[in-house]
Motif scaffolding. Structure first.
Motif, PDB file in Angstrom:
ATOM      1  N   LYS A 297       7.271  24.528  37.914  1.00  0.00           N
ATOM      2  CA  LYS A 297       6.441  23.468  38.501  1.00  0.00           C
ATOM      3  C   LYS A 297       6.644  22.122  37.821  1.00  0.00           C
ATOM      4  O   LYS A 297       6.554  21.073  38.448  1.00  0.00           O
ATOM      5  N   THR A 298       6.918  22.141  36.508  1.00  0.00           N
ATOM      6  CA  THR A 298       7.136  20.880  35.793  1.00  0.00           C
ATOM      7  C   THR A 298       8.544  20.342  35.978  1.00  0.00           C
ATOM      8  O   THR A 298       8.838  19.201  35.600  1.00  0.00           O
ATOM      9  N   GLY A 299       9.426  21.163  36.542  1.00  0.00           N
ATOM     10  CA  GLY A 299      10.794  20.715  36.772  1.00  0.00           C
ATOM     11  C   GLY A 299      11.745  20.945  35.625  1.00  0.00           C
ATOM     12  O   GLY A 299      12.915  20.562  35.699  1.00  0.00           O
ATOM     13  N   SER A 300      11.282  21.581  34.548  1.00  0.00           N
ATOM     14  CA  SER A 300      12.173  21.828  33.409  1.00  0.00           C
ATOM     15  C   SER A 300      13.066  23.050  33.628  1.00  0.00           C
ATOM     16  O   SER A 300      13.995  23.270  32.866  1.00  0.00           O
ATOM     17  N   MET A 301      12.775  23.826  34.675  1.00  0.00           N
ATOM     18  CA  MET A 301      13.539  25.040  34.942  1.00  0.00           C
ATOM     19  C   MET A 301      13.755  25.202  36.432  1.00  0.00           C
ATOM     20  O   MET A 301      12.852  24.945  37.243  1.00  0.00           O
ATOM     21  N   ALA A 302      14.970  25.610  36.799  1.00  0.00           N
ATOM     22  CA  ALA A 302      15.291  25.987  38.179  1.00  0.00           C
ATOM     23  C   ALA A 302      15.481  27.494  38.189  1.00  0.00           C
ATOM     24  O   ALA A 302      16.376  28.010  37.521  1.00  0.00           O
ATOM     25  N   LEU A 303      14.621  28.196  38.906  1.00  0.00           N
ATOM     26  CA  LEU A 303      14.588  29.664  38.837  1.00  0.00           C
ATOM     27  C   LEU A 303      14.998  30.282  40.169  1.00  0.00           C
ATOM     28  O   LEU A 303      14.491  29.895  41.232  1.00  0.00           O
ATOM     29  N   THR A 304      15.915  31.244  40.095  1.00  0.00           N
ATOM     30  CA  THR A 304      16.318  32.044  41.255  1.00  0.00           C
ATOM     31  C   THR A 304      16.059  33.508  40.930  1.00  0.00           C
ATOM     32  O   THR A 304      16.382  33.969  39.826  1.00  0.00           O
ATOM     33  N   VAL A 305      15.475  34.222  41.881  1.00  0.00           N
ATOM     34  CA  VAL A 305      15.187  35.647  41.703  1.00  0.00           C
ATOM     35  C   VAL A 305      15.884  36.428  42.804  1.00  0.00           C
ATOM     36  O   VAL A 305      15.742  36.097  43.993  1.00  0.00           O
ATOM     37  N   ILE A 306      16.626  37.462  42.415  1.00  0.00           N
ATOM     38  CA  ILE A 306      17.356  38.305  43.358  1.00  0.00           C
ATOM     39  C   ILE A 306      16.701  39.675  43.388  1.00  0.00           C
ATOM     40  O   ILE A 306      16.614  40.359  42.359  1.00  0.00           O
ATOM     41  N   GLY A 307      16.214  40.100  44.560  1.00  0.00           N
ATOM     42  CA  GLY A 307      15.578  41.406  44.701  1.00  0.00           C
ATOM     43  C   GLY A 307      16.291  42.245  45.737  1.00  0.00           C
ATOM     44  O   GLY A 307      16.458  41.815  46.888  1.00  0.00           O
ATOM     45  N   ALA A 308      16.721  43.445  45.366  1.00  0.00           N
ATOM     46  CA  ALA A 308      17.463  44.310  46.290  1.00  0.00           C
ATOM     47  C   ALA A 308      16.581  44.818  47.418  1.00  0.00           C
ATOM     48  O   ALA A 308      17.055  45.066  48.534  1.00  0.00           O
TER      49      ALA A 308
ATOM     50  N   ARG B 217      21.484  42.260  47.130  1.00  0.00           N
ATOM     51  CA  ARG B 217      21.933  42.817  45.861  1.00  0.00           C
ATOM     52  C   ARG B 217      22.904  41.862  45.163  1.00  0.00           C
ATOM     53  O   ARG B 217      23.685  41.180  45.816  1.00  0.00           O
ATOM     54  N   ALA B 218      22.820  41.820  43.852  1.00  0.00           N
ATOM     55  CA  ALA B 218      23.854  41.161  43.055  1.00  0.00           C
ATOM     56  C   ALA B 218      24.969  42.171  42.841  1.00  0.00           C
ATOM     57  O   ALA B 218      24.721  43.284  42.386  1.00  0.00           O
ATOM     58  N   VAL B 219      26.206  41.815  43.193  1.00  0.00           N
ATOM     59  CA  VAL B 219      27.293  42.796  43.157  1.00  0.00           C
ATOM     60  C   VAL B 219      28.351  42.486  42.107  1.00  0.00           C
ATOM     61  O   VAL B 219      29.182  43.352  41.795  1.00  0.00           O
ATOM     62  N   SER B 220      28.341  41.263  41.555  1.00  0.00           N
ATOM     63  CA  SER B 220      29.292  40.970  40.484  1.00  0.00           C
ATOM     64  C   SER B 220      28.819  39.764  39.695  1.00  0.00           C
ATOM     65  O   SER B 220      28.046  38.940  40.184  1.00  0.00           O
ATOM     66  N   VAL B 221      29.298  39.684  38.447  1.00  0.00           N
ATOM     67  CA  VAL B 221      28.993  38.562  37.567  1.00  0.00           C
ATOM     68  C   VAL B 221      30.302  38.003  37.042  1.00  0.00           C
ATOM     69  O   VAL B 221      31.117  38.742  36.468  1.00  0.00           O
TER      70      VAL B 221
ATOM     71  N   ILE C 272      26.916  34.530  39.766  1.00  0.00           N
ATOM     72  CA  ILE C 272      26.799  35.894  40.276  1.00  0.00           C
ATOM     73  C   ILE C 272      27.102  35.882  41.768  1.00  0.00           C
ATOM     74  O   ILE C 272      26.821  34.892  42.460  1.00  0.00           O
ATOM     75  N   GLU C 273      27.710  36.939  42.229  1.00  0.00           N
ATOM     76  CA  GLU C 273      28.002  37.081  43.657  1.00  0.00           C
ATOM     77  C   GLU C 273      27.007  38.044  44.268  1.00  0.00           C
ATOM     78  O   GLU C 273      26.696  39.086  43.692  1.00  0.00           O
ATOM     79  N   LEU C 274      26.502  37.688  45.456  1.00  0.00           N
ATOM     80  CA  LEU C 274      25.517  38.520  46.148  1.00  0.00           C
ATOM     81  C   LEU C 274      26.183  39.343  47.237  1.00  0.00           C
ATOM     82  O   LEU C 274      27.319  39.077  47.652  1.00  0.00           O
ATOM     83  N   SER C 275      25.458  40.345  47.713  1.00  0.00           N
ATOM     84  CA  SER C 275      26.009  41.253  48.724  1.00  0.00           C
ATOM     85  C   SER C 275      26.280  40.550  50.042  1.00  0.00           C
ATOM     86  O   SER C 275      27.059  41.043  50.859  1.00  0.00           O
ATOM     87  N   ASN C 276      25.677  39.376  50.269  1.00  0.00           N
ATOM     88  CA  ASN C 276      25.941  38.619  51.503  1.00  0.00           C
ATOM     89  C   ASN C 276      27.070  37.609  51.322  1.00  0.00           C
ATOM     90  O   ASN C 276      27.322  36.785  52.202  1.00  0.00           O
ATOM     91  N   GLY C 277      27.747  37.654  50.163  1.00  0.00           N
ATOM     92  CA  GLY C 277      28.874  36.769  49.916  1.00  0.00           C
ATOM     93  C   GLY C 277      28.520  35.458  49.229  1.00  0.00           C
ATOM     94  O   GLY C 277      29.414  34.737  48.786  1.00  0.00           O
TER      95      GLY C 277
END
Length: 540
Positions: A31-42, A86-90, A97-102
């Motif tokens: 919320k303060t802008g100090s972090m950009a967060l992405t969450v990947i859930g299968a 899904r995350a399929v590779s790093v 990271i690469e996701l299952s949707n490319g």
């Protein structure tokens, strides 16, 4: 964060209970802008408590009741939430990271909270997947983060789809066969028997819960299981699965075949043979794995300073010259939700401090062994530590430790058993069957590292009719921990009840108490009654 500095890009892979807790703790920084967060859930569903999936399978809970976090809350705060992906590779070189949707997602810090999957035992008739480097190279990205496809009539009990499969079988009056006698398998078997299902438990050991209980406790538990309506096949090593032709013309489970000649028939086989870390994403990326993703005391990967792991996939090992040279590392992931949540909360503090260019927190304290509880209406079991010590063996575990002393009491006819292992008067381990009040007192003493009463027999009376005569440690002191998973104490519960939260569900939403393993719910009910009664008699 210094003025003009870009936000710290954090990616969490895994949106289960531990990943969701980390996400919640990071929301202020987002919320303060100090972090950009992405969450990947299968999974496509909101994060939920897997510990309570068995209750969902027998209609003792609903999906809303076990939901832990609303993804919309995170999205409104600015989190990029990707569900059903899904995350399929790093690629650690370019930090993507690469996701299952490319799609590809860049990171500065990667947190693996991928959890664990149910173990598939070696049985003729069921494919057992492998996740070593060579197998992953052959299988490719399709197996990373995915669950194996099981034959008709065979299931595990880890997610909502599994729960629905089991619920349908229970409602149709199916005969259930549970393979494995660990705490989760037994909890489900007892819940199903309580729902009038016909249930059989098959295990290869002499007694159930062998990792937590000694022989005496296991024998008493076995009797209690049978009295609760659960059929038990001990000393039965499963070898293969027999199939019949189902109504749809496809093969379906018919029986579990054991080495001692049993042909245990059923309509649904529930595999409950422990869990293993979902570490294949890290393995394929060249990150060191053992029983899980190998991390140091600060939860940082041994292989990459920008990668962290928490929860059931994290294998915490102190990194020294000696441990670094080992091919087989000591320890394993705890497998319990409380330690995972504490890891998430500590790592959140670290990442927030880093995003703000502040001093990093000290490493979290090492976790003690956690009390394992089997929660059922008619069977109470609690245990912690190594209780497989002979009652006459007073020798120390090593030359530097003080002498151990063992106290033991058994009443198999009435389903009661207690064994205590102490050192210097302090409780080191215990196993309790059929003695819930005594187990609660021992849990408090173990948590506080408190000394037991000199007369151990006083503990036995806590589950008797004259319990009020016992001088127990103050279970109602403000600082006494009630919910071990979330670290909620009596004072916090009292404050919450005073705010009008007078049900277990309301307390859970307000304080998180009772949302972990669920073992503290009877205590929460007791505290609600205590605090509401005090309010009613308090002077105006």
């Amino acid at each position: 964060m210094s003025e003009g500095a870009p936000p710290l890009r954090v990616v969490i892979v895994g949106f289960g209970p531990v990943g969701a807790r980390l996400c919640e703790e990071l929301l202020p920084a987002v919320k303060t802008g100090s972090m950009a967060l992405t969450v990947i859930g299968a999974e496509s569903d909101a994060p939920y408590n897997r510990v309570l999936v068995a209750e969902l399978a027998v209609d003792r809970a609903d999906a809303a009741g076990i939901t832990l976090h609303d993804p919309q809350e995170s999205m409104r705060a600015g989190v990029d939430v990707r569900l059903g992906t899904r995350a399929v590779s790093v690629d650690r070189t370019i930090k993507q990271i690469e996701l299952s949707n490319g799609e590809r997602v860049a990171y500065d810090r990667l947190v693996l909270a991928t959890g664990a999957r149910a173990n598939i035992p070696t049985l003729t008739g069921i494919h057992r997947p492998a996740f070593d480097v060579d197998s992953l190279a052959r299988s490719g990205a399709s197996v990373i983060g995915a669950d194996p496809v099981l034959p008709n009539g065979v299931t595990v009990l880890r997610d909502l789809a599994d729960a629905e499969r089991v619920r349908a079988a229970v409602s149709e009056g199916a005969r259930l066969v549970v393979l494995g006698a660990g705490v989760l398998g037994l909890e489900f078997a007892l819940l199903a028997a309580g729902a009038d299902a016909e249930v059989a438990v098959v295990h290869h050991g002499a007694t159930p819960m062998p990792r937590s209980l000694d022989r005496g406790a296991g024998i008493v538990l076995s009797r209690a299981l049978r009295e609760a309506g659960v059929e038990v096949y001990a000393h039965s090593r499963a070898e293969s699965v027999g199939f019949r032709t189902g109504d749809d013309g496809e093969p379906a489970f018919d029986a579990l075949v054991t080495a001692d000649g049993n042909y245990v028939r059923g309509d649904l086989l529930v595999l409950s043979c422990g869990v293993g870390a979902r570490a294949e994403l890290a393995t394929a990326a060249g990150i060191r794995t053992a029983a899980g993703i190998v991390v140091d005391e600060q939860l940082r990967s041994w292989s990459d300073d920008d990668v962290f792991a928490i929860g059931d996939c994290a294998h915490v090992v102190e990194r020294t010259v000696e441990t670094n040279a080992l091919t087989r590392l000591p320890g394993a992931p705890s497998g319990l939700i409380g330690p995972g949540w504490r890891q998430a909360e500590w790592l959140a503090r670290r990442l927030v401090a880093e995003s703000a260019c502040a001093a990093l927190p000290a490493a979290p304290p090492a976790e003690r062994d956690c009390v394992v509880m089997l929660k059922a209406d008619r069977v109470d079991v609690a245990a912690v530590g190594d209780v497989d010590v002979d009652i006459w063996d007073a020798s120390p575990p090593d030359d530097s430790a003080p002498l151990r002393h063992v106290a033991q009491w058994a009443d198999p006819q009435h389903g009661r058993y207690l064994k205590l292992v102490t050192s210097g008067g302090v409780l080191q381990a215990f196993a309790s069957v059929g003695m819930p009040r005594t187990a609660a007192e021992l849990t408090l003493l173990y948590d506080r590292r408190g000394e037991l009463p000199a007369d151990r027999s006083l503990l036995l009376r806590m589950d008797g009719a004259d319990d009020s005569a016992i001088a127990r440690s103050d279970a109602f002191a403000p600082e006494t921990t009630v919910c071990l998973c979330n670290g909620v104490n009596v004072e916090a519960i009292g404050d919450s009840v005073a705010r009008g939260n007078d049900t277990v569900a309301c307390l859970g939403r307000d304080t998180r108490a009772g949302t972990g393993c669920g073992g503290c719910k009877p205590r929460l009910v007791e505290l609600i009654e205590r605090f509401t009664s005090s309010a009613q008699v308090a002077p105006a």
